[in-house]
Write a protein that holds these residues in place. Structure first.
Motif, PDB file in Angstrom:
ATOM      1  N   TYR A 195      71.648  45.477  -1.142  1.00  0.00           N
ATOM      2  CA  TYR A 195      70.405  45.540  -0.380  1.00  0.00           C
ATOM      3  C   TYR A 195      69.429  46.569  -0.929  1.00  0.00           C
ATOM      4  N   VAL A 196      69.950  47.656  -1.519  1.00  0.00           N
ATOM      5  CA  VAL A 196      69.102  48.733  -2.032  1.00  0.00           C
ATOM      6  C   VAL A 196      68.087  48.193  -3.034  1.00  0.00           C
ATOM      7  N   VAL A 197      68.550  47.339  -3.942  1.00  0.00           N
ATOM      8  CA  VAL A 197      67.680  46.788  -4.979  1.00  0.00           C
ATOM      9  C   VAL A 197      66.559  45.963  -4.352  1.00  0.00           C
ATOM     10  N   PHE A 198      66.912  45.116  -3.398  1.00  0.00           N
ATOM     11  CA  PHE A 198      65.925  44.225  -2.802  1.00  0.00           C
ATOM     12  C   PHE A 198      64.962  44.983  -1.887  1.00  0.00           C
ATOM     13  N   ALA A 199      65.473  46.001  -1.197  1.00  0.00           N
ATOM     14  CA  ALA A 199      64.590  46.823  -0.362  1.00  0.00           C
ATOM     15  C   ALA A 199      63.549  47.514  -1.229  1.00  0.00           C
ATOM     16  N   LEU A 200      63.976  48.057  -2.356  1.00  0.00           N
ATOM     17  CA  LEU A 200      63.039  48.738  -3.252  1.00  0.00           C
ATOM     18  C   LEU A 200      62.021  47.750  -3.818  1.00  0.00           C
ATOM     19  N   LEU A 201      62.475  46.570  -4.245  1.00  0.00           N
ATOM     20  CA  LEU A 201      61.570  45.577  -4.829  1.00  0.00           C
ATOM     21  C   LEU A 201      60.542  45.091  -3.809  1.00  0.00           C
ATOM     22  N   ILE A 202      60.988  44.873  -2.577  1.00  0.00           N
ATOM     23  CA  ILE A 202      60.062  44.445  -1.529  1.00  0.00           C
ATOM     24  C   ILE A 202      59.009  45.519  -1.289  1.00  0.00           C
ATOM     25  N   GLY A 203      59.465  46.763  -1.191  1.00  0.00           N
ATOM     26  CA  GLY A 203      58.527  47.859  -0.969  1.00  0.00           C
ATOM     27  C   GLY A 203      57.554  48.022  -2.129  1.00  0.00           C
ATOM     28  N   ILE A 204      58.056  47.925  -3.358  1.00  0.00           N
ATOM     29  CA  ILE A 204      57.193  48.051  -4.539  1.00  0.00           C
ATOM     30  C   ILE A 204      56.142  46.943  -4.556  1.00  0.00           C
ATOM     31  N   ALA A 205      56.559  45.717  -4.220  1.00  0.00           N
ATOM     32  CA  ALA A 205      55.621  44.599  -4.207  1.00  0.00           C
ATOM     33  C   ALA A 205      54.475  44.860  -3.227  1.00  0.00           C
ATOM     34  N   LEU A 206      54.813  45.313  -2.037  1.00  0.00           N
ATOM     35  CA  LEU A 206      53.763  45.594  -1.047  1.00  0.00           C
ATOM     36  C   LEU A 206      52.906  46.778  -1.471  1.00  0.00           C
ATOM     37  N   GLY A 207      53.555  47.844  -1.934  1.00  0.00           N
ATOM     38  CA  GLY A 207      52.824  49.053  -2.286  1.00  0.00           C
ATOM     39  C   GLY A 207      51.900  48.894  -3.472  1.00  0.00           C
ATOM     40  N   ASN A 208      52.240  47.951  -4.371  1.00  0.00           N
ATOM     41  CA  ASN A 208      51.427  47.780  -5.573  1.00  0.00           C
ATOM     42  C   ASN A 208      50.452  46.615  -5.507  1.00  0.00           C
ATOM     43  N   LEU A 209      50.652  45.687  -4.572  1.00  0.00           N
ATOM     44  CA  LEU A 209      49.789  44.513  -4.495  1.00  0.00           C
ATOM     45  C   LEU A 209      48.732  44.605  -3.404  1.00  0.00           C
ATOM     46  N   ILE A 210      48.997  45.401  -2.356  1.00  0.00           N
ATOM     47  CA  ILE A 210      48.022  45.517  -1.272  1.00  0.00           C
ATOM     48  C   ILE A 210      47.778  46.993  -0.953  1.00  0.00           C
TER      49      ILE A 210
ATOM     50  N   LEU B   1      50.487  51.328   8.974  1.00  0.00           N
ATOM     51  CA  LEU B   1      51.727  51.183   8.215  1.00  0.00           C
ATOM     52  C   LEU B   1      52.065  52.489   7.499  1.00  0.00           C
ATOM     53  N   LYS B   2      51.047  53.174   6.999  1.00  0.00           N
ATOM     54  CA  LYS B   2      51.280  54.456   6.329  1.00  0.00           C
ATOM     55  C   LYS B   2      51.929  55.464   7.269  1.00  0.00           C
ATOM     56  N   GLU B   3      51.597  55.379   8.563  1.00  0.00           N
ATOM     57  CA  GLU B   3      52.165  56.298   9.550  1.00  0.00           C
ATOM     58  C   GLU B   3      53.677  56.207   9.599  1.00  0.00           C
ATOM     59  N   ALA B   4      54.210  55.028   9.263  1.00  0.00           N
ATOM     60  CA  ALA B   4      55.663  54.810   9.338  1.00  0.00           C
ATOM     61  C   ALA B   4      56.352  54.943   7.985  1.00  0.00           C
TER      62      ALA B   4
ATOM     63  N   MET C  52      57.137  51.408  -1.279  1.00  0.00           N
ATOM     64  CA  MET C  52      55.714  51.402  -0.931  1.00  0.00           C
ATOM     65  C   MET C  52      54.983  52.598  -1.527  1.00  0.00           C
ATOM     66  N   GLU C  53      55.710  53.708  -1.687  1.00  0.00           N
ATOM     67  CA  GLU C  53      55.106  54.916  -2.245  1.00  0.00           C
ATOM     68  C   GLU C  53      55.070  54.904  -3.761  1.00  0.00           C
ATOM     69  N   ALA C  54      55.921  54.087  -4.380  1.00  0.00           N
ATOM     70  CA  ALA C  54      56.034  54.079  -5.845  1.00  0.00           C
ATOM     71  C   ALA C  54      54.949  53.216  -6.463  1.00  0.00           C
ATOM     72  N   LYS C  55      54.384  53.691  -7.546  1.00  0.00           N
ATOM     73  CA  LYS C  55      53.382  52.947  -8.295  1.00  0.00           C
ATOM     74  C   LYS C  55      53.897  52.752  -9.722  1.00  0.00           C
ATOM     75  N   PHE C  56      53.955  51.492 -10.166  1.00  0.00           N
ATOM     76  CA  PHE C  56      54.463  51.215 -11.498  1.00  0.00           C
ATOM     77  C   PHE C  56      53.636  51.911 -12.577  1.00  0.00           C
ATOM     78  N   SER C  57      52.345  51.989 -12.347  1.00  0.00           N
ATOM     79  CA  SER C  57      51.483  52.621 -13.344  1.00  0.00           C
ATOM     80  C   SER C  57      51.868  54.078 -13.572  1.00  0.00           C
ATOM     81  N   SER C  58      52.430  54.723 -12.531  1.00  0.00           N
ATOM     82  CA  SER C  58      52.771  56.145 -12.651  1.00  0.00           C
ATOM     83  C   SER C  58      53.953  56.369 -13.580  1.00  0.00           C
TER      84      SER C  58
END
Length: 456
Positions: free
Chosen positions: A138-153, A159-162, A407-413
């Motif tokens: 689950y760790v891998v998929f949780a990270l990928l889901i979060g990265i997708a949201l954080g980098n695409l929108i 949402l940031k509050e949480a 969500m906090e991670a940015k691939f560009s970074s």
């Protein structure tokens, strides 16, 4: 939730007698770390109380093999009700901490509900039999889901509050302390303990040396070194807490750890078989290099049952260093003389026990306390009976944390942050870790210095 203390108002901080601290000031003293300890302790105590009174705690199931299982087990009314109940309990606990810390509970609740739902999705994907066979959890998929949201929108404010990754994972780490038992260290025997000491120490200092050679700042270097040498994300969180590190750097390291873990879970078991490495040595190697017990188990299962047992015990031996590392890192960082960007020494405050205490990650105290209670105050039968439930609840906190981290991670970074040097440092240190651990696995588990442990 801020992890910094705030000064109290002059109007209400003290009574006329100048003795007692008012309610608001006391709550302000409860940092993110303390709330993690409080919530983790409440969960542990509740599970112990209910279990000791014969009350069975039912958790949702996420294991399924085909579409029929998905509908009959995962998406059944009973299982969905358990998922909803667990989410509401977690939301209630977290909302108390957020509200009493000055956060916006309304916005937090909406954001938390979405993050929790996404965490459940990651559990369902990772719970598929075919997916779990390849060691993808689950760790891998949780990270990928979060990265997708954080980098695409662009994340909305509610949402940031949480998105409070450290708060969630610190709470989970307090619960994780219940699994670090002295009995496991005794079972590991001398080879496992010696391997843990040598691997953690040498790999940590090698990584720090490499960071400085590449002119990566010490804050980054400490988090990177701890992640590579001890146990990945958990150690990175602890190290970042010990030095009050930058959350962007922590998110960066977490992303690196999980990206690197995927090829390692596939390549290392293949190497054990291809090079005919003895199973017990291969298991110790996996336990010393892979970052979580789950990945060690999955990779070990591709080798054999002895590899699984040896790997898990070796991993437990390393996990103990979380608390030890936090203690020494906090002291070293407090006494370290800071320098400006141009290398000129700055005037540092005179360090003392107060500074060490202020910088020490308080959630580690909860982790250590949980470990001591379950090792020495509870019977082995009691600890074993509540283990699966606490482990299940802990993984939920971790899944929520990994969604937030993504969500906090940015691939560009990964390339832009300090010119990609931290990423190069991490990969190089991990390669060194792989070969160094293999050497000592052969020496200690191959019968060259000590008797070969019996994991049958």
């Amino acid at each position: 939730m801020s992890s910094r203390n705030h000064a109290a108002d002059s109007s209400g901080a003290l009574t006329d007698a100048g003795i007692s601290v008012d309610k608001k000031t006391f709550l302000q003293l409860l940092t993110e770390d303390w709330w993690a300890v409080i919530l983790g302790s409440i969960i542990i105590a509740t599970v112990l109380y209910l279990t000791s009174n014969g009350i069975v705690i039912s958790l949702p199931t996420f294991k399924w093999a085909n579409s029929e299982d998905l509908l009959a087990k995962i998406l059944s009314a009973a299982n969905l009700l358990l998922i909803a109940e667990m989410g509401l309990i977690f939301l209630a606990l977290a909302s108390v901490a957020i509200g009493l810390s000055g956060g916006n509970v309304g916005r937090f609740a909406g954001g938390f509900a979405l993050i929790y739902l996404l965490a459940i999705v990651s559990f369902i994907i990772g719970g598929n039999k075919s997916v779990s066979y390849f060691g993808l959890e689950y760790v891998v998929f949780a990270l990928l889901i979060g990265i997708a949201l954080g980098n695409l929108i662009k994340l909305p404010s509610w949402l940031k509050e949480a998105v409070r990754s450290e708060f969630y994972i610190k709470t989970g780490l307090v619960i994780l302390g219940t699994t670090i038992l002295s009995a496991d260290l005794i079972k590991a025997g001398l080879p496992g303990i010696i391997q843990a000491v040598i691997v953690v120490t040498v790999v940590w200092f090698f990584s720090m040396w490499l960071s400085r050679k590449l002119k990566v700042d010490d804050e980054f270097g400490v988090i990177l070194a701890s992640a590579v040498s001890i146990c990945g994300v958990s150690a990175a969180i602890v190290a970042a807490g010990a030095i009050n590190g930058d959350k962007r750097k922590l998110s960066y390291v977490t992303t690196l750890v999980l990206i690197m873990a995927i090829p390692m879970m596939i390549i290392l078991p293949w190497a054990v078989k291809y090079f005919h490495i003895p199973e017990v040595i291969g298991g110790a190697w996996l336990g010393g290099t892979l970052d979580t017990t789950a990945t060690v188990t999955a990779a070990g299962d591709l080798v054999g049952p002895i590899a699984v047992k040896a790997g898990v015990i070796a991993k437990f031996s390393q996990n103990v260093f979380i608390g030890v590392a936090a203690f020494f890192i906090a002291i070293w960082w407090a006494y370290k003389n800071p320098k400006s960007e141009d290398g000129v020494a700055l005037k540092a405050e005179r360090p003392g026990l107060k500074i060490v205490w202020e910088r020490f990650p308080k959630f580690v105290l909860g982790f250590v306390a949980a470990s001591l209670v379950f090792s020495f105050l509870l019977s082995p039968a009691t600890a074993k009976s509540v283990g699966p439930t606490l482990n299940g609840l802990r993984t939920v906190w971790f899944a929520i944390a990994f969604i937030s981290i993504g969500m906090e991670a940015k691939f560009s970074s990964l390339v832009k942050l300090q010119g990609g040097k931290p990423a190069f440092t991490f990969v190089t240190a991990q390669i060194f870790n792989i070969f160094w651990t293999l050497l000592w696995s052969y020496i200690l588990f191959g019968g060259y210095l000590l008797p070969v442990p019996d994991f049958k």
